[in-house]
Each structure stands twice: as structure tokens, then as C-alpha cells.
Design a protein around this motif. Sequence first.
Motif, PDB file in Angstrom:
ATOM      1  N   ALA A   1      -6.356  -5.045  11.364  1.00  0.00           N
ATOM      2  CA  ALA A   1      -6.903  -5.267  10.018  1.00  0.00           C
ATOM      3  C   ALA A   1      -5.830  -5.045   8.949  1.00  0.00           C
ATOM      4  CB  ALA A   1      -8.097  -4.356   9.783  1.00  0.00           C
ATOM      5  N   MET A   2      -5.042  -3.975   9.092  1.00  0.00           N
ATOM      6  CA  MET A   2      -3.987  -3.695   8.114  1.00  0.00           C
ATOM      7  C   MET A   2      -2.899  -4.764   8.172  1.00  0.00           C
ATOM      8  SD  MET A   2      -2.716  -2.122   5.615  1.00  0.00           S
ATOM      9  CE  MET A   2      -3.577  -0.603   5.343  1.00  0.00           C
ATOM     10  N   LEU A   3      -2.552  -5.210   9.378  1.00  0.00           N
ATOM     11  CA  LEU A   3      -1.550  -6.273   9.508  1.00  0.00           C
ATOM     12  C   LEU A   3      -2.036  -7.550   8.832  1.00  0.00           C
ATOM     13  CD1 LEU A   3      -0.446  -5.649  13.200  1.00  0.00           C
ATOM     14  CD2 LEU A   3       0.992  -5.374  11.171  1.00  0.00           C
ATOM     15  N   LYS A   4      -3.314  -7.897   9.022  1.00  0.00           N
ATOM     16  CA  LYS A   4      -3.870  -9.100   8.388  1.00  0.00           C
ATOM     17  C   LYS A   4      -3.859  -8.955   6.874  1.00  0.00           C
ATOM     18  CE  LYS A   4      -6.750 -10.904  12.076  1.00  0.00           C
ATOM     19  NZ  LYS A   4      -8.093 -11.288  12.508  1.00  0.00           N
ATOM     20  N   THR A   5      -4.277  -7.802   6.392  1.00  0.00           N
ATOM     21  CA  THR A   5      -4.301  -7.558   4.942  1.00  0.00           C
ATOM     22  C   THR A   5      -2.893  -7.646   4.366  1.00  0.00           C
ATOM     23  OG1 THR A   5      -6.221  -6.123   5.204  1.00  0.00           O
ATOM     24  CG2 THR A   5      -4.982  -5.903   3.163  1.00  0.00           C
ATOM     25  N   THR A   6      -1.942  -7.064   5.057  1.00  0.00           N
ATOM     26  CA  THR A   6      -0.548  -7.076   4.601  1.00  0.00           C
ATOM     27  C   THR A   6      -0.003  -8.501   4.588  1.00  0.00           C
ATOM     28  OG1 THR A   6      -0.245  -4.859   5.511  1.00  0.00           O
ATOM     29  CG2 THR A   6       1.747  -6.093   4.988  1.00  0.00           C
ATOM     30  N   CYS A   7      -0.266  -9.253   5.643  1.00  0.00           N
ATOM     31  CA  CYS A   7       0.184 -10.653   5.686  1.00  0.00           C
ATOM     32  C   CYS A   7      -0.428 -11.447   4.535  1.00  0.00           C
ATOM     33  CB  CYS A   7      -0.190 -11.288   7.025  1.00  0.00           C
ATOM     34  SG  CYS A   7       0.832 -10.739   8.412  1.00  0.00           S
ATOM     35  N   CYS A   8      -1.712 -11.247   4.292  1.00  0.00           N
ATOM     36  CA  CYS A   8      -2.373 -11.958   3.193  1.00  0.00           C
ATOM     37  C   CYS A   8      -1.755 -11.583   1.848  1.00  0.00           C
ATOM     38  CB  CYS A   8      -3.868 -11.671   3.194  1.00  0.00           C
ATOM     39  SG  CYS A   8      -4.745 -12.468   4.552  1.00  0.00           S
ATOM     40  N   HIS A   9      -1.443 -10.315   1.670  1.00  0.00           N
ATOM     41  CA  HIS A   9      -0.816  -9.856   0.427  1.00  0.00           C
ATOM     42  C   HIS A   9       0.491 -10.602   0.164  1.00  0.00           C
ATOM     43  CE1 HIS A   9       0.593  -7.186  -2.746  1.00  0.00           C
ATOM     44  NE2 HIS A   9       1.743  -7.129  -2.100  1.00  0.00           N
TER      45      HIS A   9
ATOM     46  N   ASP B   1       0.861  -1.163   0.000  1.00  0.00           N
ATOM     47  CA  ASP B   1       0.000   0.000   0.000  1.00  0.00           C
ATOM     48  C   ASP B   1       0.910   1.228   0.000  1.00  0.00           C
ATOM     49  OD1 ASP B   1      -2.466   1.279  -0.075  1.00  0.00           O
ATOM     50  OD2 ASP B   1      -2.727   1.259   2.091  1.00  0.00           O
ATOM     51  N   MET B   2       0.797   2.084   0.974  1.00  0.00           N
ATOM     52  CA  MET B   2       1.669   3.266   1.026  1.00  0.00           C
ATOM     53  C   MET B   2       2.763   3.106   2.078  1.00  0.00           C
ATOM     54  SD  MET B   2      -0.865   5.944   2.840  1.00  0.00           S
ATOM     55  CE  MET B   2      -1.067   5.931   4.603  1.00  0.00           C
ATOM     56  N   TYR B   3       2.927   1.898   2.597  1.00  0.00           N
ATOM     57  CA  TYR B   3       3.843   1.668   3.707  1.00  0.00           C
ATOM     58  C   TYR B   3       5.158   1.041   3.250  1.00  0.00           C
ATOM     59  CZ  TYR B   3      -0.457   2.333   6.330  1.00  0.00           C
ATOM     60  OH  TYR B   3      -1.622   2.845   6.828  1.00  0.00           O
ATOM     61  N   ASP B   4       6.255   1.640   3.668  1.00  0.00           N
ATOM     62  CA  ASP B   4       7.582   1.049   3.494  1.00  0.00           C
ATOM     63  C   ASP B   4       7.804   0.192   4.736  1.00  0.00           C
ATOM     64  OD1 ASP B   4      10.313   0.444   3.587  1.00  0.00           O
ATOM     65  OD2 ASP B   4      10.909   2.372   2.739  1.00  0.00           O
ATOM     66  N   LEU B   5       7.587  -1.103   4.591  1.00  0.00           N
ATOM     67  CA  LEU B   5       7.649  -1.997   5.748  1.00  0.00           C
ATOM     68  C   LEU B   5       9.061  -2.128   6.300  1.00  0.00           C
ATOM     69  CD1 LEU B   5       5.134  -4.692   4.488  1.00  0.00           C
ATOM     70  CD2 LEU B   5       4.702  -2.780   6.051  1.00  0.00           C
ATOM     71  N   CYS B   6      10.064  -2.019   5.449  1.00  0.00           N
ATOM     72  CA  CYS B   6      11.451  -2.059   5.938  1.00  0.00           C
ATOM     73  C   CYS B   6      11.711  -0.876   6.873  1.00  0.00           C
ATOM     74  CB  CYS B   6      12.435  -2.043   4.772  1.00  0.00           C
ATOM     75  SG  CYS B   6      12.420  -3.548   3.783  1.00  0.00           S
ATOM     76  N   GLU B   7      11.270   0.292   6.454  1.00  0.00           N
ATOM     77  CA  GLU B   7      11.465   1.488   7.279  1.00  0.00           C
ATOM     78  C   GLU B   7      10.736   1.337   8.610  1.00  0.00           C
ATOM     79  OE1 GLU B   7      12.481   4.917   8.992  1.00  0.00           O
ATOM     80  OE2 GLU B   7      13.374   4.129   7.161  1.00  0.00           O
TER      81      GLU B   7
END
Length: 98
Positions: A60-68, A41-47
Motif C-alpha cells: 500500500a505504501m509503495l503504491k501511494t508513493t508511486c502515485c505521489h 511522507d517520513m521516508y528518505d527514499l534515497c537512503e
Amino acid sequence: MVGISPDQEEDTQCLQEDSNRQELIDEVNKQLNVSHPICYDMYDLCERYHSNTLQELNVAMLKTTCCHFEIPIKSRDNKKTLMGKLSEMISKCQCVSH
């Protein structure tokens, strides 16, 4: 002409093994498509991983991100569990493992 000592031969062999190991790690990372930065999405997960701000994402965002990223989750996974799974995936990025 001076021959190679057993210590020099062992050092050479160790360097070659290290080089082979690194090549294998690089190839696995390439095949897993773990490239920097890992974004969703708009998140730099490394940062977020490095700045310890993953916890700012809601469940909810963590679940969506994991599913992605096809990280297996359970519907009852809590925020801490989801962050752990996501962090484990991010830890394989070159910005963390090198």
C-alpha cells in the motif's frame, strides 16, 4: 609557436562533448525535479535505496508513493514490481547517477 596536434585537438573536442553532455544531463534532472534526497511522507527514499530497505515498505505504501511521484502502476502490481518502478525513479537522483 607550436601548433596543436591532431591528438590534442581531438582530446579538446572530446572534453567539450563530455562537458556538453553533463550540462544536458544536469538540465534534464533539474527539469524533472530529481533532487537529493527524494523523500515521501517520513521516508528518505534515497537512503532506503542505498541501504536496500525499500522492501520494508508495504504494498500500500509503495503504491501511494508511486502515485505521489506520478509513476504509472497497475492495481495488480506486486511488491517486487512496485519496488522496481520506484527504484528506477530513484536511480535518476544525483546521489546514484554520480
